[in-house]
Design a protein around this motif. Structure first.
Motif, PDB file in Angstrom:
ATOM      1  N   LEU A 123      39.468  29.648  20.292  1.00  0.00           N
ATOM      2  CA  LEU A 123      39.478  30.553  21.431  1.00  0.00           C
ATOM      3  C   LEU A 123      38.180  31.346  21.436  1.00  0.00           C
ATOM      4  CD1 LEU A 123      43.129  31.974  21.207  1.00  0.00           C
ATOM      5  CD2 LEU A 123      42.319  29.985  22.485  1.00  0.00           C
ATOM      6  N   SER A 124      37.583  31.486  22.604  1.00  0.00           N
ATOM      7  CA  SER A 124      36.301  32.202  22.736  1.00  0.00           C
ATOM      8  C   SER A 124      36.488  33.389  23.667  1.00  0.00           C
ATOM      9  CB  SER A 124      35.223  31.265  23.279  1.00  0.00           C
ATOM     10  OG  SER A 124      35.020  30.166  22.413  1.00  0.00           O
ATOM     11  N   PRO A 125      36.806  34.558  23.115  1.00  0.00           N
ATOM     12  CA  PRO A 125      37.013  35.736  23.964  1.00  0.00           C
ATOM     13  C   PRO A 125      35.781  36.065  24.803  1.00  0.00           C
ATOM     14  CG  PRO A 125      37.785  36.135  21.723  1.00  0.00           C
ATOM     15  CD  PRO A 125      37.032  34.843  21.692  1.00  0.00           C
ATOM     16  N   LYS A 126      36.015  36.496  26.022  1.00  0.00           N
ATOM     17  CA  LYS A 126      34.929  36.899  26.909  1.00  0.00           C
ATOM     18  C   LYS A 126      34.696  38.406  26.798  1.00  0.00           C
ATOM     19  CE  LYS A 126      35.765  33.208  30.271  1.00  0.00           C
ATOM     20  NZ  LYS A 126      36.086  32.890  31.688  1.00  0.00           N
ATOM     21  N   GLY A 127      33.478  38.819  27.085  1.00  0.00           N
ATOM     22  CA  GLY A 127      33.160  40.241  27.147  1.00  0.00           C
ATOM     23  C   GLY A 127      32.793  40.883  25.829  1.00  0.00           C
ATOM     24  N   ASN A 179      31.680  44.069  27.579  1.00  0.00           N
ATOM     25  CA  ASN A 179      32.248  44.278  28.913  1.00  0.00           C
ATOM     26  C   ASN A 179      33.754  44.413  28.756  1.00  0.00           C
ATOM     27  OD1 ASN A 179      33.444  43.794  31.508  1.00  0.00           O
ATOM     28  ND2 ASN A 179      31.529  42.872  32.202  1.00  0.00           N
ATOM     29  N   LEU A 180      34.233  45.654  28.736  1.00  0.00           N
ATOM     30  CA  LEU A 180      35.639  45.910  28.436  1.00  0.00           C
ATOM     31  C   LEU A 180      36.561  45.309  29.487  1.00  0.00           C
ATOM     32  CD1 LEU A 180      37.843  47.197  26.751  1.00  0.00           C
ATOM     33  CD2 LEU A 180      37.415  49.365  27.947  1.00  0.00           C
ATOM     34  N   GLU A 181      36.226  45.430  30.745  1.00  0.00           N
ATOM     35  CA  GLU A 181      37.082  44.896  31.803  1.00  0.00           C
ATOM     36  C   GLU A 181      37.236  43.386  31.671  1.00  0.00           C
ATOM     37  OE1 GLU A 181      37.324  44.793  36.711  1.00  0.00           O
ATOM     38  OE2 GLU A 181      35.794  45.993  35.695  1.00  0.00           O
ATOM     39  N   GLN A 182      36.143  42.710  31.396  1.00  0.00           N
ATOM     40  CA  GLN A 182      36.187  41.254  31.235  1.00  0.00           C
ATOM     41  C   GLN A 182      36.994  40.872  30.007  1.00  0.00           C
ATOM     42  OE1 GLN A 182      32.462  39.278  30.181  1.00  0.00           O
ATOM     43  NE2 GLN A 182      32.914  37.635  31.641  1.00  0.00           N
TER      44      GLN A 182
END
Length: 225
Positions: A123-127, A179-182
């Motif tokens: 898994l590759s978390p975004k942000g 980027n917290l929202e992302q």
């Protein structure tokens, strides 16, 4: 009294026969079995000794050493010397810094991905800004997340027992998130998709709970305020 766990790689539970873990103080490393009797060491922890080496080799051939973000490298040199045949791998984003601080050469995840069994995925978390990746393991219709700095378990004494409450690593909002929202949107979607029951963090005790999704959602909702 909790049962003291030696610093050896051991199965976490019968429900997750693919996940092995070793803990020294509050730091945790894991091992995932791959194809053809190979294994991958996920964020190894310093402190190699003969008994620990034996516990690794009992599980298979240490063919990959994975630095899952650009901070988790303290033990890489020690393990690379012991297992010179192992491929050092890391997320693309993390490779330049890891090469510089360790003096070693890291590869991307391509060769590791080819060796993953069907029940294990990346898994590759975004942000994020550390290149952090997680591993998802599905055993007996249950799902485990192996995470790095994004979440943690309680800093309880070494024991063979799971904890039941997930936490947020205090340094993560400042040092891990770009980027917290992302990032929050990605985690919300992944929780909905995976519904994990087991969290295996690099910091603290593993957390095993049927309410883990709700816990992680609460951590996300309250931990970044």
């Amino acid at each position: 009294m909790p049962i003291k766990t030696p610093f050896l790689y051991q199965s976490l539970a019968k429900e997750f026969p693919s996940v092995f873990s070793a803990r020294r103080k509050n730091l945790r490393s894991s091992i995932i079995k791959l194809k053809a009797n190979k294994v991958c060491l996920f964020s190894p922890v310093k402190g190699l000794n003969d008994k620990l080496l034996a516990s690794i080799k009992e599980l298979g051939d240490p063919s990959f050493i994975l630095a899952p973000n650009h901070y988790h490298h303290a033990a890489i040199v020690e393990y690379a010397e012991q297992f010179p045949q192992a491929v050092l791998c890391a997320p693309d984003f993390s490779i330049p810094r890891l090469n510089k601080v360790t003096g070693l050469e890291f590869s991307n995840l391509d060769s590791l991905l080819k060796q993953l069994p069907k029940n294990v995925s990346v898994l590759s978390p975004k942000g994020l800004k550390t290149g952090e990746i997680w591993l998802k393991v599905i055993d007996d219709k249950k799902t485990a997340w192996l995470v790095v700095d994004a979440f943690s378990g309680p800093a309880s004494p070494d024991s063979t027992l799971y904890e039941s409450k997930a936490e947020l690593l205090k340094t993560f909002p400042r040092y891990g998130v770009n980027n917290l929202e992302q990032y929050q949107a990605w985690v919300d979607q992944q929780l909905l998709s995976d519904s994990p029951q087991l969290l295996v963090p690099c910091h603290g005790a593993p957390v095993y709970s049927d309410s883990l999704v709700d816990q992680l959602q609460k951590v996300m909702d309250t931990g970044f305020k």
